[in-house]
Scaffold this motif. Structure first.
Motif, PDB file in Angstrom:
ATOM      1  N   HIS A   1       0.944  -1.402   0.101  1.00 32.66           N
ATOM      2  CA  HIS A   1       0.130   0.153  -0.129  1.00 32.66           C
ATOM      3  C   HIS A   1       0.830   1.031  -0.468  1.00 32.66           C
ATOM      4  N   VAL A   2       0.187   2.049  -0.645  1.00 30.23           N
ATOM      5  CA  VAL A   2       1.264   3.712  -0.842  1.00 30.23           C
ATOM      6  C   VAL A   2      -0.068   4.710  -0.011  1.00 30.23           C
ATOM      7  N   THR A   3      -0.122   5.113   1.192  1.00 33.34           N
ATOM      8  CA  THR A   3      -0.911   6.053   1.461  1.00 33.34           C
ATOM      9  C   THR A   3      -0.270   7.270   1.395  1.00 33.34           C
ATOM     10  N   ALA A   4       0.492   7.492   1.423  1.00 33.05           N
ATOM     11  CA  ALA A   4       1.232   8.968   0.942  1.00 33.05           C
ATOM     12  C   ALA A   4       2.379   9.025  -0.151  1.00 33.05           C
ATOM     13  N   HIS A   5       2.437  10.050  -0.870  1.00 32.87           N
ATOM     14  CA  HIS A   5       3.414  10.440  -1.999  1.00 32.87           C
ATOM     15  C   HIS A   5       5.022   9.984  -0.683  1.00 32.87           C
ATOM     16  N   GLY A   6       6.071   9.716  -1.710  1.00 28.78           N
ATOM     17  CA  GLY A   6       7.007  10.028  -0.923  1.00 28.78           C
ATOM     18  C   GLY A   6       8.433   8.948  -1.450  1.00 28.78           C
ATOM     19  N   GLY A   7       9.176   8.787  -0.503  1.00 26.82           N
ATOM     20  CA  GLY A   7      10.378   7.786  -0.154  1.00 26.82           C
ATOM     21  C   GLY A   7       9.900   6.206  -0.279  1.00 26.82           C
TER      22      GLY A   7
ATOM     23  N   TYR B   1       8.271   6.695  -9.771  1.00 32.43           N
ATOM     24  CA  TYR B   1       7.606   8.417 -10.172  1.00 32.43           C
ATOM     25  C   TYR B   1       6.150   8.327  -9.500  1.00 32.43           C
ATOM     26  N   LEU B   2       5.400   7.584  -9.718  1.00 33.87           N
ATOM     27  CA  LEU B   2       4.175   7.596  -8.698  1.00 33.87           C
ATOM     28  C   LEU B   2       3.638   7.647  -7.957  1.00 33.87           C
ATOM     29  N   ARG B   3       4.863   6.624  -6.762  1.00 33.63           N
ATOM     30  CA  ARG B   3       5.188   6.980  -5.133  1.00 33.63           C
ATOM     31  C   ARG B   3       5.781   8.454  -4.649  1.00 33.63           C
ATOM     32  N   SER B   4       6.610   9.011  -5.027  1.00 32.02           N
ATOM     33  CA  SER B   4       7.187  10.202  -5.051  1.00 32.02           C
ATOM     34  C   SER B   4       6.026  10.830  -5.518  1.00 32.02           C
ATOM     35  N   GLY B   5       5.389  11.499  -6.231  1.00 35.38           N
ATOM     36  CA  GLY B   5       4.566  12.279  -6.470  1.00 35.38           C
ATOM     37  C   GLY B   5       4.619  12.706  -7.795  1.00 35.38           C
TER      38      GLY B   5
ATOM     39  N   GLN C   1      -3.558   8.759  -6.943  1.00 34.27           N
ATOM     40  CA  GLN C   1      -4.585   9.088  -5.502  1.00 34.27           C
ATOM     41  C   GLN C   1      -4.247   8.331  -5.119  1.00 34.27           C
ATOM     42  N   THR C   2      -3.268   8.785  -3.631  1.00 31.82           N
ATOM     43  CA  THR C   2      -3.611   7.626  -2.540  1.00 31.82           C
ATOM     44  C   THR C   2      -4.660   7.333  -2.060  1.00 31.82           C
TER      45      THR C   2
END
Length: 327
Positions: free
Chosen positions: A5-11, A45-49, A54-55
């Protein structure tokens, strides 16, 4: 089932292993027990924003596995068959939902890790060579074109080099280490250079001052200036990725002074949206892999729960070939 899961963009630390409900296939869909998941730069790219998303969401779009259920309108005989896909969101999971019309049969003899990383990189190399630009091999009265491929030991770089070399196109690549140079040469590169400010000068030396017909640049910020300066008059720079970060804005008027250059920023989706074109490109890629004409090198394999480390290694450019998650 287990999923990432990715709940917020970041590293990479935002990639979390969770338990979620098994998905149910809807009309026109397959439920596939995932055998392997391809990891690609677009995932980062999607994970970092960098690219909008959309998370929360389950990352990944590429994989291979065995069909375990089908939705309405799908032939039930597909259950038990092996398929691969390149555009099924939510593939970092034990079960993925795949649109049946976009599922590609996996030939016997091609294992899941290879199939899981063959389509996206193979389709990318295919459209780069025959779509975004059209370098030519030798003809009756012509010697053929020379191209420059940055990140020659990466997943796309290795496949693109093999495809181009098979057509008689001369391939120059850039890499960062001796080990990567060996891989790039084995794929068919004629000359292999190290990254740096000297690349354009070396390319000019290797092409008798002319430059290359096409530069394929998936690195971005660190290589783009050298790409422009390596390209011959009326040549093309194909910018298809940003492994080192996005290219800053630049003055288009410079393309005039550099030799009437063309720069294009393509994306795979626009070269496979038509069903007939997708069928053509995907069948050519899978046939080439099954017949051994293109070798897809799986350089690293990670457990699903180790997605964070996989992203760290990919972004550090510490990997070669393709990398996969194995649920």
């Amino acid at each position: 089932m287990k999923a990432i899961h990715v709940t917020a963009h970041g590293g990479p630390e935002v990639l979390r292993s969770v338990e979620i409900d098994d998905p149910t296939p809807g009309p026109g869909q397959l439920a596939v027990r995932v055998g392997a998941v391809g990891i690609n730069f677009i995932d980062t790219y999607l994970r970092s924003g960098l690219y909008p998303s959309q998370t929360p969401y389950v990352p990944g779009s590429e994989g291979a596995g065995t069909v375990i259920a089908v939705g309405d309108g799908v032939d039930a005989e597909l259950v038990g068959s092996r398929v691969a896909w390149s555009d099924a969101p939510g593939s970092y999971a034990e079960i993925a939902l795949v649109t049946a019309a976009r599922a590609v049969p996996v030939p016997d003899g091609v294992d899941d890790p290879v199939a899981a990383s063959a389509l996206l990189q193979g389709l990318t190399a295919h459209y780069l060579l025959d779509g975004s630009a059209h370098p030519q091999g030798p003809g009756d009265d012509t010697p053929g074109d020379t191209i420059l491929v940055h990140a020659g030991a990466g997943g796309v770089g290795l496949v693109l080099t093999q495809m181009a070399a098979a057509r008689g196109i001369r391939v120059i690549t850039t890499v960062s280490t001796d080990a990567k140079e060996a891989l790039s040469r084995a794929a068919g590169a004629s000359e292999v250079l190290r990254y740096g400010g000297h690349v354009a000068e070396k390319v000019r030396e290797l092409t008798d001052g002319v430059g290359v017909a096409v530069v394929y640049d998936g690195v971005g910020a660190d290589t783009f200036e050298q790409s422009l300066r390596s390209t011959r008059v009326r040549g093309t720079v194909v910018l298809f990725g940003a492994a080192s970060g996005p290219v800053p804005p630049f003055d288009l008027q410079r393309l005039n002074g550099l030799g009437s250059l063309s720069v294009t920023r393509p994306t795979l989706a626009d070269f496979v949206s038509d069903p007939a074109e997708f069928a053509w490109r995907s069948s050519e890629v899978m046939s080439a892999v099954a017949q051994g004409r293109v070798e897809v090198r799986v350089g690293n394999s990670y457990a699903l729960a180790d997605a964070e480390q996989a992203h760290r290694d990919l972004e550090a450019r510490a990997t070669t070939g393709s990398i996969v998650l194995v649920p």
